[in-house]
Design an enzyme around this catalytic site. Structure first.
Site, PDB file in Angstrom:
ATOM      1  NE  ARG A   3      26.084  36.684   9.172  1.00 33.84           N
ATOM      2  CZ  ARG A   3      26.913  36.302   8.223  1.00 33.84           C
ATOM      3  NH1 ARG A   3      27.852  35.398   8.506  1.00 33.84           N
ATOM      4  NH2 ARG A   3      26.859  36.798   7.005  1.00 33.84           N
ATOM      5  CD  GLU A  23      28.752  50.876  -1.268  1.00 35.09           C
ATOM      6  OE1 GLU A  23      28.613  51.042  -0.047  1.00 35.09           O
ATOM      7  OE2 GLU A  23      29.118  49.805  -1.783  1.00 35.09           O
ATOM      8  CE  LYS A  59      25.199  44.444   2.971  1.00 34.65           C
ATOM      9  NZ  LYS A  59      24.223  43.550   3.588  1.00 34.65           N
TER      10      LYS A  59
END
Length: 649
Positions: free
Chosen positions: A287, A194, A114
């Site tokens: 995916r 974050e 990420k």
């Protein structure tokens, strides 16, 4: 592409098998299964099935490589979860000449992490929330002091809601514990912090197809804002948000995809606020997604077949012969799961004896259920995806309400009442649903769903409780063992001589799937005995000290929820840590243990204060436990005993 291995199970394995069988020219298919999980093979009809020794084998790269070589497999579709985002898996398969459906190892390395994905987005001029790769608590605290609460602690390699903790200012004292829990759910034990964007933000994702040349196309967007603990529950396509900001989000996704010459199917995810308006890059899922079904429903594109065709060398122009127009239809996906929302979404295990979703125009059901089938704790608890599609949003919502009202599942508890409650709300109909909506309104939404369920005809309701508690206070556990005395079935058989040495036979409980003893018991048994041709009766008795096997007498005790001295486990799973010891003082709401369900760690808190008189001990690192087991027995003062409180997770 001649022979395809589906390295997955459940409903997505069925979906891939069906898509592969419809390809022209056709390809051979190979499915994987474990001894107690074969229903996807029964519904998907593979050409071959390979039995794996355990659930963990789906993650065993060396074993999968061996299977590919032994069965002359040249292509693998990993579905989602498991190894679908593993660059190591893609690289190892490439070394032995096997293609993994997906973007390839290099792109997986850039997008699966990420932090790297956020750096990529920033380099493309796409806004991203402030973050820091801090690992020490001091660094994390310094970042939080700089940006302010709320913040997210995220595993760099998490997914499906795992490895994420949202922390508000009032939780500042729990920062260390929440960081530790997020880290423990990360395969690499690596997290980052974050700045959180929560109130008023929608979770919007853009579906992208690329052929690896820099040519990329989008198949519009999905809104996945109905979430709990960052796990999606209901998704819709297309989004109901203002098109002006959605077009900017789509353009940002394509900009990133072109930069890395994205190949195969990928989902580019964003947090979007319509009122501000602003949006931030969230992550890339390189995916197939669980919610790919609603994009298929509104665009008419078979996304699984598109993946397969790209993998065998076809271009985007061959696959998308015409530009995909903006969808005129609306589609909703509802995730039906084996869990109990009224018990903090505790996993429900047991045998499904009946499953019915009404067919009809605009109704699609993706499932692997072929009752009777047993739901255990080894895999994800997703039972089925119910997809409804209609010409307008209002029509799609009405169809969802009708279909859910007629849906029936027996044998396990499900979130069906919650789904009914969600689609019944005015907020959902009006599109007033951000990522925090369900968390804020869970009691009222669930209450609405339960009232709807209670008002339905009896034929639409379970005929009996999904899980009945054992009548015995003794619970069987993994590792329990018994000595076995054997006697011939025929009376004419010659008795064993007293001088003949006794042959040892051992019966060992290797895994408890469901314990409703004495009414029912489902378990995996290991039986060790010399080869014999004569059938025998088996008589079981508790193992004594003279038995050769190092057997254990069960230490599991059934808790009594009405007893104020009992801290009872409210869910099944794996007990990975007990934080208190005998004699310790426990405060009300103190975390006393952690239980893992499907790779997520859930807290068990004490409903009241007291001193630990007895504590269950975890053996061998983790212990299989069932709902209702006694975890801690307390000594209480007179006031605590007089005013018992309901336990909570």
């Amino acid at each position: 592409m001649k022979k395809l291995l589906i390295a997955n199970r459940g409903e997505i394995a069925v979906r891939i098998l069906q898509a592969a069988r419809e390809l022209s020219p056709p390809i051979q298919t190979v499915a994987l299964s474990t001894p107690n999980d074969t229903s996807h093979c029964l519904l998907g009809y593979p050409d071959e099935t390979v039995s794996l020794p355990s659930a963990a084998s789906y993650l065993n790269i060396s074993l999968l490589a061996q299977i590919c070589q032994e069965h002359a497999i040249d292509t693998v579709h990993p579905g989602y979860g498991f190894l679908s985002e593993s660059a190591e898996f893609a690289r190892r398969m490439h070394q032995i000449g096997v293609t993994v459906i997906g973007p390839g190892a290099e792109i997986l390395e850039r997008t699966g992490d990420k932090l790297q994905a956020k750096a990529l987005a920033a380099s493309c001029g796409v806004p991203a929330l402030p973050s820091h790769s801090a690992q020490s608590l001091d660094e994390i605290r310094a970042f939080v002091e700089k940006v302010g609460y709320p913040v997210m602690i995220k595993a760099v390699d998490g997914g499906g809601g795992r490895g994420i903790r949202l922390i508000h200012r009032h939780q500042a004292s729990e920062l260390a514990n929440l960081v530790a829990r997020a880290r423990s759910e990360s395969p690499s034990q690596t997290v980052f912090v974050e700045k959180a964007a929560v109130d008023g933000f929608h979770h919007v994702e853009v579906q992208v197809l690329g052929d690896g040349t820099g040519t990329v196309h989008h198949l519009h967007e999905r809104d996945c804002s109905v979430q709990r603990r960052f796990q999606k529950i209901v998704e819709c396509a297309p989004s109901l948000l203002d098109r002006s900001i959605i077009e900017k989000v789509i353009e940002a996704a394509l900009r990133i995809a072109r930069t890395i010459r994205y190949r195969s199917l990928g989902t580019f995810e964003f947090l979007v606020s319509e009122t501000t308006p602003e949006f931030y890059f969230l992550e890339i899922n390189p995916r197939l997604q669980v919610e790919h079904t609603i994009t298929e429903a509104v665009t008419g594109v078979d996304l699984v077949q598109a993946q397969l065709r790209l993998a065998r060398g076809e271009s985007l122009q061959e696959i998308l012969t015409e530009p995909v127009p903006r969808p005129s239809a609306r589609s909703i996906q509802l995730r039906l799961c084996a869990e109990d929302p009224s018990a903090n979404f505790a996993l429900s295990i047991g045998k499904i004896t009946d499953f019915f979703v009404p067919p009809g125009h605009g109704v699609r059901v993706d499932t692997h259920l072929a009752p009777p089938v047993t739901v255990a704790s080894d895999f994800d608890n997703l039972l089925a995806k119910i997809i409804v599609t209609a010409s307008s949003w209002e029509s799609a919502v009405r169809k969802a309400r009708r279909v859910l009202s007629d849906t029936r599942v027996e044998g396990v508890r499900t979130n069906l009442a919650l789904l009914r409650g969600i689609v019944a709300t005015e907020d959902f109909l009006a599109g007033r649903v951000d990522t925090q909506w369900l968390e804020r309104n869970l009691p009222s939404v669930l209450g609405t769903g339960e009232r709807i369920s209670a008002s339905l005809p009896s034929s639409h309701q379970p005929s009996k409780p999904a899980l009945q508690l054992p009548t015995s206070s003794l619970l069987f556990r993994r590792g329990d063992a018994w000595s076995i005395s054997l006697s011939p079935l025929t009376s004419t058989s010659t008795p064993t001589s007293k001088d003949q040495p006794e042959t040892r036979h051992h019966l060992r409980l290797s895994r408890v799937l469901r314990n409703d003893f004495p009414s029912s018991l489902t378990a995996e048994i290991e039986y060790t005995t010399p080869a014999a041709s004569t059938p025998y009766k088996l008589h079981l008795a508790a193992t004594g000290a003279n038995t050769a096997a190092s057997a254990l007498v069960s230490g599991h005790r059934r808790g009594d929820p009405s007893n104020p001295r009992h801290i009872v486990l409210p869910l099944s799973g794996k007990l990975i840590e007990v934080l208190v010891r005998r004699g310790e003082t426990i405060a009300k709401d103190q975390v006393v243990a952690f239980v893992k369900q499907m790779k997520m760690e859930l807290e068990v808190r004490s409903p009241r204060a007291g001193r630990a008189k007895w504590v269950f001990g975890v053996q061998d690192g983790e212990d299989d436990v069932v709902e209702g087991m006694l975890l801690v027995e307390l000594e209480l003062d007179a006031l605590s005993v007089a005013v018992p409180e309901k336990g909570k997770l």
